[in-house]
Design a protein around this motif. Sequence first.
Motif: not given
Length: 420
Positions: A281-304
Amino acid sequence: MDFELPAKLVDYLAELDEFIEREIKPLEQTDDNIRFFDHRREDARTDWEKGGIPTREWEELLGKARRLADEAGHFRYPFPTEYGGRNGTNLDMAVIREHLARKGLGLHCDLQNEHAVVGNNVALMLMLEYGTEEQKAEWVDDIAAGNKFFSFGITEPAHGSDATHMETSAVRDGDHWIINGEKTWNTGVHAASADLIFARTSGNPGDARGITAFLVPMDAPGVKIEEYLWTFNMPTDHARVSVTNVRVPDGAIFGGEGRGLGVVQHFFNENRIRQAASSLGAAEYCIDESIEYAKTRKPFGKPLAANQAIQFQLVELKTQCEMLRTLIQKTAWYMDRDGAFSQSERVSMCNYWSNRLCCEAADRAMQIHGGLGYSRYKAFEHIYRHHRRYRITEGAEEIQMRRVAGYMFDFMPQRAPKGV
């Protein structure tokens, strides 16, 4: 073959979520209690002036949450109805613990000290299984309510994974026993009423038989907490304890004379499958958070998320989680059908791989989140530091792998049925 979770269990998860939102989350947000979960958590939880043990305020907050959960009928879920439980199964508990850990850090579930609104409470399971009638009368009600517990004195400074070579001994003296020795990593002794001390009473070093468990009161003459061992993830409630000419009656024997190792193995199997589910469950939390962050974080103009270097890391972790969940739930189901000792091989597989996976997921989450992931403003560093412990304390992963190999190559006397 049906992989659907029982409808009753699915309904219970919804009931549990509603309780957490109604009762636990408001308590978490009251009186700056959030300091125990945000970037201040390690400092707020630790009494640095008293050997690094948990602060009184932190443990009182956990106690409030347990009482709310008990009043609502959740805390004792895995136990028989006559003890206030709901007859929860190993499968139920595996699913519930994964579900709670996947929510992230919070008062609903804090694995640093095995706190959860649905109590794991392996001590109660052992007491019901191995306690004498006198011991049950003294302990069951308080353990069930979370008001009293005993620590475990298994590991020794010179003997870790191989408990059969322990140096602690107990010698009969009439209707009493005299115990001498030293134990380390005794978790929770700062608040425990007793320490379950394992000592050799007969046989030779290396023998499985001849080890006896004794319920030794922490205030018994000769019991001394030598030090609290500071750890990667503070606070610490892990102590080195010495027992010098400690005298206890026959009634202190727990699980039968010379049969202490069976108590340990039962504890390990029940606890390890549930702990594996929590790491998942803790691993899934880390993955879930990373997926959402990768969708919204946009270095160099495009999402991770557009970068395959990010995608592939998370795909591999997600795939491992899906496979591991199937193995954990299958193992728990077979334990319910065939008994706690029937799946030792698979329990070890689940445990060592889930702990390794959790550490990898937390590390990847830190990397994907960059500097923010390394900071304490995210939970990843806490999850990594805590779950890194389980690659040692639940039986080092090398020991777990050796155990699996023992069944695979017929070095062990029992194994899961072939072809199942």
